[in-house]
Design a protein around this motif. Structure first.
Motif, PDB file in Angstrom:
ATOM      1  N   VAL A  38       0.851  -1.195   0.000  1.00  0.00           N
ATOM      2  CA  VAL A  38       0.000   0.000   0.000  1.00  0.00           C
ATOM      3  C   VAL A  38       0.886   1.244   0.000  1.00  0.00           C
ATOM      4  N   ASN A  39       0.495   2.257  -0.762  1.00  0.00           N
ATOM      5  CA  ASN A  39       1.273   3.493  -0.747  1.00  0.00           C
ATOM      6  C   ASN A  39       1.108   4.202   0.596  1.00  0.00           C
ATOM      7  N   ARG A  40       2.144   4.932   0.996  1.00  0.00           N
ATOM      8  CA  ARG A  40       2.193   5.496   2.344  1.00  0.00           C
ATOM      9  C   ARG A  40       1.010   6.424   2.636  1.00  0.00           C
ATOM     10  N   ALA A  43      -1.849   4.163   3.676  1.00  0.00           N
ATOM     11  CA  ALA A  43      -1.593   3.060   4.601  1.00  0.00           C
ATOM     12  C   ALA A  43      -2.338   3.172   5.936  1.00  0.00           C
ATOM     13  N   MET A  61       1.278  -6.213   5.491  1.00  0.00           N
ATOM     14  CA  MET A  61       1.091  -4.990   4.699  1.00  0.00           C
ATOM     15  C   MET A  61       2.437  -4.288   4.567  1.00  0.00           C
ATOM     16  N   VAL A  63       4.554  -1.003   2.984  1.00  0.00           N
ATOM     17  CA  VAL A  63       4.261   0.401   2.677  1.00  0.00           C
ATOM     18  C   VAL A  63       5.371   0.954   1.795  1.00  0.00           C
ATOM     19  N   ASP A  65       6.768   4.353  -0.865  1.00  0.00           N
ATOM     20  CA  ASP A  65       6.681   5.791  -1.112  1.00  0.00           C
ATOM     21  C   ASP A  65       6.864   6.165  -2.573  1.00  0.00           C
TER      22      ASP A  65
END
Length: 354
Positions: A38-40, A43, A61, A63, A65
Protein backbone atom coordinates in the motif's frame (compact mmCIF):
# COMPACT_ATOMS: atom_id res chain seq x y z
CA UNK A 1 6.67 -21.53 -0.68
CA UNK A 2 5.17 -19.18 -3.25
CA UNK A 3 5.57 -15.46 -2.60
CA UNK A 4 2.89 -13.11 -3.97
CA UNK A 5 2.53 -9.35 -3.56
CA UNK A 6 -0.67 -7.48 -4.47
CA UNK A 7 -0.05 -3.77 -5.10
CA UNK A 8 -3.12 -2.01 -3.74
CA UNK A 9 -2.67 1.79 -3.44
CA UNK A 10 -6.08 2.52 -1.87
CA UNK A 11 -7.51 3.44 1.53
CA UNK A 12 -9.63 0.30 1.71
CA UNK A 13 -13.35 -0.07 2.14
CA UNK A 14 -14.14 -0.70 -1.53
CA UNK A 15 -15.31 -4.00 -2.96
CA UNK A 16 -12.07 -4.51 -4.82
CA UNK A 17 -10.00 -3.98 -1.69
CA UNK A 18 -12.26 -6.37 0.24
CA UNK A 19 -11.60 -9.02 -2.42
CA UNK A 20 -7.85 -8.69 -2.21
CA UNK A 21 -7.76 -8.71 1.60
CA UNK A 22 -10.03 -11.76 1.81
CA UNK A 23 -8.03 -13.63 -0.78
CA UNK A 24 -4.65 -12.73 0.72
CA UNK A 25 -5.99 -14.05 4.04
CA UNK A 26 -6.92 -17.33 2.33
CA UNK A 27 -3.59 -17.54 0.49
CA UNK A 28 -1.72 -17.12 3.75
CA UNK A 29 -3.83 -19.88 5.31
CA UNK A 30 -2.80 -22.09 2.39
CA UNK A 31 0.86 -21.51 3.17
CA UNK A 32 1.53 -18.85 0.54
CA UNK A 33 3.63 -15.87 1.58
CA UNK A 34 1.11 -13.30 0.39
CA UNK A 35 1.29 -9.57 1.13
CA UNK A 36 -0.49 -6.35 0.24
CA UNK A 37 1.65 -3.36 -0.74
CA UNK A 38 0.00 0.00 0.00
CA UNK A 39 1.27 3.49 -0.75
CA UNK A 40 2.19 5.50 2.34
CA UNK A 41 -0.54 8.12 1.90
CA UNK A 42 -3.25 5.46 2.16
CA UNK A 43 -1.59 3.06 4.60
CA UNK A 44 -3.10 4.40 7.88
CA UNK A 45 -6.67 4.28 6.55
CA UNK A 46 -6.06 0.87 5.00
CA UNK A 47 -4.73 -0.54 8.27
CA UNK A 48 -7.72 0.85 10.16
CA UNK A 49 -10.21 -0.51 7.61
CA UNK A 50 -8.82 -4.03 7.98
CA UNK A 51 -7.71 -4.08 11.60
CA UNK A 52 -9.69 -7.27 12.22
CA UNK A 53 -7.15 -9.15 10.06
CA UNK A 54 -4.15 -9.82 12.30
CA UNK A 55 -1.72 -10.25 9.40
CA UNK A 56 -2.22 -6.61 8.29
CA UNK A 57 -0.46 -5.40 11.43
CA UNK A 58 2.01 -8.29 11.53
CA UNK A 59 4.06 -7.62 8.42
CA UNK A 60 1.49 -8.61 5.82
CA UNK A 61 1.09 -4.99 4.70
CA UNK A 62 4.12 -3.39 3.06
CA UNK A 63 4.26 0.40 2.68
CA UNK A 64 5.97 2.18 -0.22
CA UNK A 65 6.68 5.79 -1.11
CA UNK A 66 7.45 5.52 -4.80
CA UNK A 67 8.90 3.26 -7.52
CA UNK A 68 12.21 2.65 -5.69
CA UNK A 69 10.47 1.70 -2.46
CA UNK A 70 8.06 -0.49 -4.38
CA UNK A 71 10.95 -2.16 -6.20
CA UNK A 72 12.56 -3.12 -2.89
CA UNK A 73 9.32 -4.69 -1.64
CA UNK A 74 8.58 -6.33 -4.99
CA UNK A 75 12.04 -7.90 -5.06
CA UNK A 76 10.96 -10.09 -2.13
CA UNK A 77 8.11 -11.61 -4.18
CA UNK A 78 7.91 -14.24 -6.87
CA UNK A 79 4.82 -12.66 -8.46
CA UNK A 80 3.75 -9.00 -8.25
CA UNK A 81 0.13 -8.26 -9.09
CA UNK A 82 -1.49 -4.96 -10.02
CA UNK A 83 -5.04 -4.40 -8.81
CA UNK A 84 -5.81 -0.99 -10.35
CA UNK A 85 -4.58 0.77 -13.46
CA UNK A 86 -2.48 3.15 -11.36
CA UNK A 87 -0.87 0.23 -9.51
CA UNK A 88 0.09 -1.33 -12.84
CA UNK A 89 1.86 1.89 -13.81
CA UNK A 90 3.65 1.88 -10.43
CA UNK A 91 4.79 -1.72 -10.96
CA UNK A 92 6.03 -0.86 -14.45
CA UNK A 93 8.08 2.04 -13.07
CA UNK A 94 9.45 -0.15 -10.29
CA UNK A 95 10.51 -2.85 -12.76
CA UNK A 96 12.59 -0.31 -14.65
CA UNK A 97 14.79 0.02 -11.57
CA UNK A 98 15.16 -3.77 -11.23
CA UNK A 99 17.55 -4.85 -13.95
CA UNK A 100 17.47 -8.54 -14.90
CA UNK A 101 14.67 -9.23 -12.47
CA UNK A 102 12.95 -12.61 -12.77
CA UNK A 103 9.80 -11.35 -11.05
CA UNK A 104 6.58 -12.38 -12.77
CA UNK A 105 3.61 -10.04 -13.08
CA UNK A 106 -0.16 -10.27 -12.93
CA UNK A 107 -3.08 -7.89 -13.35
CA UNK A 108 -6.17 -8.56 -11.22
CA UNK A 109 -8.75 -6.72 -13.34
CA UNK A 110 -11.40 -5.75 -10.81
CA UNK A 111 -13.28 -3.38 -13.09
CA UNK A 112 -12.78 -2.03 -16.60
CA UNK A 113 -11.32 1.29 -15.49
CA UNK A 114 -11.24 3.05 -18.90
CA UNK A 115 -15.01 3.33 -18.39
CA UNK A 116 -14.40 5.54 -15.36
CA UNK A 117 -13.08 8.44 -17.43
CA UNK A 118 -14.10 10.53 -20.43
CA UNK A 119 -12.46 9.39 -23.67
CA UNK A 120 -9.43 11.46 -24.58
CA UNK A 121 -8.56 12.49 -21.02
CA UNK A 122 -5.14 11.64 -19.61
CA UNK A 123 -6.80 9.39 -17.01
CA UNK A 124 -8.55 7.42 -19.73
CA UNK A 125 -5.32 7.07 -21.72
CA UNK A 126 -3.45 5.81 -18.63
CA UNK A 127 -6.19 3.28 -17.87
CA UNK A 128 -6.08 1.94 -21.44
CA UNK A 129 -2.28 1.87 -21.44
CA UNK A 130 -2.20 -0.24 -18.28
CA UNK A 131 -3.12 -3.30 -20.35
CA UNK A 132 0.13 -3.13 -22.33
CA UNK A 133 2.69 -2.31 -19.66
CA UNK A 134 3.64 -5.47 -17.81
CA UNK A 135 5.88 -8.10 -19.45
CA UNK A 136 4.53 -11.65 -19.67
CA UNK A 137 1.57 -10.59 -17.58
CA UNK A 138 -1.17 -12.97 -16.42
CA UNK A 139 -4.54 -11.21 -16.56
CA UNK A 140 -7.40 -12.50 -14.42
CA UNK A 141 -10.86 -11.29 -13.45
CA UNK A 142 -13.93 -12.43 -11.53
CA UNK A 143 -16.64 -12.36 -14.20
CA UNK A 144 -17.26 -13.38 -17.77
CA UNK A 145 -18.23 -9.77 -18.56
CA UNK A 146 -14.79 -8.55 -17.49
CA UNK A 147 -12.84 -11.28 -19.27
CA UNK A 148 -14.91 -10.59 -22.38
CA UNK A 149 -14.32 -6.85 -22.38
CA UNK A 150 -10.55 -7.30 -21.86
CA UNK A 151 -10.49 -9.64 -24.87
CA UNK A 152 -12.66 -7.37 -27.01
CA UNK A 153 -10.84 -4.13 -26.16
CA UNK A 154 -7.24 -5.37 -25.96
CA UNK A 155 -7.09 -8.82 -27.54
CA UNK A 156 -5.88 -10.26 -24.25
CA UNK A 157 -6.98 -13.55 -22.71
CA UNK A 158 -7.92 -13.04 -19.07
CA UNK A 159 -8.48 -16.05 -16.84
CA UNK A 160 -11.80 -16.09 -15.03
CA UNK A 161 -11.22 -16.72 -11.32
CA UNK A 162 -13.67 -17.41 -8.50
CA UNK A 163 -15.07 -14.34 -6.68
CA UNK A 164 -14.88 -14.28 -2.90
CA UNK A 165 -17.32 -13.33 -0.16
CA UNK A 166 -16.40 -13.32 3.52
CA UNK A 167 -18.93 -15.93 4.62
CA UNK A 168 -17.73 -15.45 8.19
CA UNK A 169 -19.45 -12.07 8.03
CA UNK A 170 -22.11 -12.51 5.38
CA UNK A 171 -24.49 -15.29 6.28
CA UNK A 172 -28.22 -15.80 6.89
CA UNK A 173 -30.10 -15.46 10.16
CA UNK A 174 -33.63 -16.48 11.22
CA UNK A 175 -36.27 -13.93 10.30
CA UNK A 176 -39.97 -13.53 10.95
CA UNK A 177 -42.62 -12.43 8.43
CA UNK A 178 -43.62 -8.81 8.76
CA UNK A 179 -43.24 -5.41 7.14
CA UNK A 180 -40.72 -5.85 4.35
CA UNK A 181 -37.43 -3.98 4.43
CA UNK A 182 -35.84 -2.61 1.25
CA UNK A 183 -32.18 -1.54 1.38
CA UNK A 184 -30.19 0.45 -1.18
CA UNK A 185 -26.64 1.78 -1.30
CA UNK A 186 -26.14 5.46 -2.18
CA UNK A 187 -22.67 6.56 -3.33
CA UNK A 188 -22.70 10.24 -4.37
CA UNK A 189 -19.02 10.28 -5.36
CA UNK A 190 -19.45 7.56 -8.00
CA UNK A 191 -21.75 8.60 -10.87
CA UNK A 192 -21.90 5.10 -12.39
CA UNK A 193 -23.53 3.93 -9.13
CA UNK A 194 -26.49 6.21 -10.04
CA UNK A 195 -27.14 7.89 -6.66
CA UNK A 196 -29.87 10.20 -8.00
CA UNK A 197 -31.68 7.34 -9.73
CA UNK A 198 -31.45 5.32 -6.53
CA UNK A 199 -32.78 8.12 -4.32
CA UNK A 200 -35.65 8.76 -6.71
CA UNK A 201 -36.80 5.15 -6.44
CA UNK A 202 -36.30 5.18 -2.66
CA UNK A 203 -38.57 8.24 -2.48
CA UNK A 204 -41.28 6.37 -4.42
CA UNK A 205 -40.91 3.40 -2.10
CA UNK A 206 -41.11 5.53 1.04
CA UNK A 207 -44.20 7.31 -0.31
CA UNK A 208 -46.02 3.99 -0.43
CA UNK A 209 -46.20 3.51 -4.20
CA UNK A 210 -45.08 -0.12 -3.86
CA UNK A 211 -46.93 -0.91 -0.66
CA UNK A 212 -46.09 -0.65 3.02
CA UNK A 213 -42.32 -1.12 3.23
CA UNK A 214 -39.45 0.17 5.31
CA UNK A 215 -36.76 1.89 3.23
CA UNK A 216 -33.14 2.04 4.42
CA UNK A 217 -30.12 3.57 2.71
CA UNK A 218 -26.40 3.46 3.45
CA UNK A 219 -23.10 4.41 1.85
CA UNK A 220 -22.94 8.19 2.38
CA UNK A 221 -23.01 10.46 5.41
CA UNK A 222 -24.95 13.72 5.67
CA UNK A 223 -21.96 15.85 4.64
CA UNK A 224 -21.36 13.80 1.48
CA UNK A 225 -25.03 14.02 0.58
CA UNK A 226 -25.04 17.78 1.06
CA UNK A 227 -21.84 18.30 -0.95
CA UNK A 228 -23.38 16.36 -3.85
CA UNK A 229 -26.61 18.35 -3.67
CA UNK A 230 -28.58 15.26 -2.67
CA UNK A 231 -31.42 15.11 -0.17
CA UNK A 232 -32.54 12.05 1.73
CA UNK A 233 -36.21 11.47 0.82
CA UNK A 234 -38.79 11.79 3.54
CA UNK A 235 -39.47 8.45 5.16
CA UNK A 236 -36.08 6.96 4.24
CA UNK A 237 -33.73 5.96 7.06
CA UNK A 238 -30.18 6.79 5.95
CA UNK A 239 -27.46 5.08 7.98
CA UNK A 240 -24.39 6.72 6.44
CA UNK A 241 -21.11 4.89 5.85
CA UNK A 242 -21.02 1.41 7.35
CA UNK A 243 -18.25 -1.05 8.11
CA UNK A 244 -18.52 -4.52 6.60
CA UNK A 245 -19.85 -5.97 9.85
CA UNK A 246 -22.67 -3.42 9.92
CA UNK A 247 -23.56 -3.97 6.25
CA UNK A 248 -23.85 -7.69 6.97
CA UNK A 249 -26.15 -7.07 9.95
CA UNK A 250 -28.31 -4.77 7.83
CA UNK A 251 -28.62 -7.31 5.01
CA UNK A 252 -29.56 -10.09 7.41
CA UNK A 253 -32.51 -7.98 8.57
CA UNK A 254 -33.57 -6.92 5.04
CA UNK A 255 -35.78 -8.54 2.45
CA UNK A 256 -34.66 -6.73 -0.72
CA UNK A 257 -31.42 -5.09 -1.81
CA UNK A 258 -31.48 -2.64 -4.73
CA UNK A 259 -28.44 -1.92 -6.91
CA UNK A 260 -29.41 0.55 -9.63
CA UNK A 261 -25.86 1.14 -10.91
CA UNK A 262 -25.36 1.64 -14.64
CA UNK A 263 -23.41 -1.63 -14.55
CA UNK A 264 -21.47 -3.75 -12.07
CA UNK A 265 -18.22 -5.42 -13.07
CA UNK A 266 -19.00 -8.03 -10.41
CA UNK A 267 -21.84 -6.94 -8.13
CA UNK A 268 -20.24 -7.60 -4.75
CA UNK A 269 -22.88 -6.00 -2.55
CA UNK A 270 -25.66 -7.88 -4.34
CA UNK A 271 -23.77 -11.15 -3.85
CA UNK A 272 -23.14 -10.34 -0.18
CA UNK A 273 -26.81 -9.50 0.27
CA UNK A 274 -27.74 -12.86 -1.25
CA UNK A 275 -25.33 -14.59 1.14
CA UNK A 276 -27.34 -13.02 3.97
CA UNK A 277 -30.64 -14.32 2.59
CA UNK A 278 -31.69 -11.01 1.05
CA UNK A 279 -33.18 -10.91 -2.48
CA UNK A 280 -31.11 -8.74 -4.83
CA UNK A 281 -32.20 -6.62 -7.78
CA UNK A 282 -29.08 -5.87 -9.82
CA UNK A 283 -28.05 -4.44 -13.20
CA UNK A 284 -28.31 -6.81 -16.14
CA UNK A 285 -25.19 -5.19 -17.63
CA UNK A 286 -21.99 -6.53 -16.12
CA UNK A 287 -21.09 -9.44 -13.89
CA UNK A 288 -24.30 -10.10 -11.95
CA UNK A 289 -25.73 -12.52 -14.57
CA UNK A 290 -22.91 -14.90 -13.61
CA UNK A 291 -24.65 -15.60 -10.29
CA UNK A 292 -28.21 -14.28 -10.57
CA UNK A 293 -30.77 -16.29 -12.54
CA UNK A 294 -33.45 -13.69 -13.29
CA UNK A 295 -36.63 -14.44 -11.39
CA UNK A 296 -35.10 -17.49 -9.70
CA UNK A 297 -32.24 -16.41 -7.43
CA UNK A 298 -32.79 -12.67 -7.78
CA UNK A 299 -33.75 -10.11 -10.41
CA UNK A 300 -31.78 -8.57 -13.28
CA UNK A 301 -32.93 -5.38 -14.96
CA UNK A 302 -31.91 -2.60 -17.33
CA UNK A 303 -31.36 -0.06 -14.59
CA UNK A 304 -31.68 2.88 -17.01
CA UNK A 305 -35.30 1.87 -17.72
CA UNK A 306 -37.40 3.23 -14.83
CA UNK A 307 -40.48 1.26 -15.90
CA UNK A 308 -38.54 -2.01 -16.02
CA UNK A 309 -37.05 -1.33 -12.58
CA UNK A 310 -40.50 -0.56 -11.14
CA UNK A 311 -41.97 -3.72 -12.67
CA UNK A 312 -39.18 -5.88 -11.22
CA UNK A 313 -39.58 -4.29 -7.81
CA UNK A 314 -43.33 -4.90 -7.85
CA UNK A 315 -42.65 -8.53 -8.75
CA UNK A 316 -40.35 -8.91 -5.75
CA UNK A 317 -42.68 -7.20 -3.30
CA UNK A 318 -45.67 -9.21 -4.51
CA UNK A 319 -44.00 -12.53 -3.71
CA UNK A 320 -45.71 -14.60 -1.05
CA UNK A 321 -43.68 -15.58 2.00
CA UNK A 322 -43.11 -19.06 0.57
CA UNK A 323 -42.06 -17.65 -2.82
CA UNK A 324 -39.74 -15.15 -1.15
CA UNK A 325 -38.22 -17.92 0.95
CA UNK A 326 -37.60 -20.05 -2.16
CA UNK A 327 -35.83 -17.14 -3.85
CA UNK A 328 -33.75 -16.53 -0.76
CA UNK A 329 -32.67 -20.17 -0.72
CA UNK A 330 -31.79 -20.02 -4.43
CA UNK A 331 -29.74 -16.88 -3.83
CA UNK A 332 -27.90 -18.45 -0.90
CA UNK A 333 -27.04 -21.46 -3.01
CA UNK A 334 -25.92 -19.33 -5.97
CA UNK A 335 -23.18 -17.58 -3.98
CA UNK A 336 -22.28 -20.32 -1.50
CA UNK A 337 -19.25 -21.33 -3.59
CA UNK A 338 -17.75 -17.83 -3.52
CA UNK A 339 -15.33 -18.69 -0.73
CA UNK A 340 -11.96 -16.97 -0.23
CA UNK A 341 -10.20 -20.36 -0.33
CA UNK A 342 -11.73 -21.27 -3.70
CA UNK A 343 -10.88 -17.78 -4.97
CA UNK A 344 -7.29 -18.09 -3.75
CA UNK A 345 -6.88 -21.52 -5.32
CA UNK A 346 -8.24 -20.28 -8.66
CA UNK A 347 -5.74 -17.39 -8.61
CA UNK A 348 -2.87 -19.74 -7.85
CA UNK A 349 -3.89 -21.92 -10.80
CA UNK A 350 -4.17 -18.85 -13.05
CA UNK A 351 -0.64 -17.86 -12.03
CA UNK A 352 0.71 -21.39 -12.53
CA UNK A 353 1.44 -21.84 -8.84
CA UNK A 354 -0.93 -24.76 -8.22
Amino acid sequence: MARIAFVLPVRGGSGGAHSVVQEVTALRALGVEARVLVNRANAPQFAAAYDRFAWVAEGGMGVFDGPKDLALLAAEAEVVIGTTNTSVHSISEALLTMRNSAIRTGYYVQDYEPLFYAAGTSEHQLAVASFALLPNCVYFAKTSWLTGIVQAAHGLDAVRVVPSIDHGLYGPAPRSPGRRVVVAMVRPATPRRAPRRTLKLMARLAAGEFGDVEVVGFGADAEEMEQAGLVTPEGVRMLGRLRQQDVAALMRAADVFLDLSDYQAFGRTAAEAMACGCVALAPRLGGAPDFIADGVSGFLVDTTDADAVAAALRSILSLSESELRAMRYAGLEAVAGFTPVRAAMSEMRALGLA
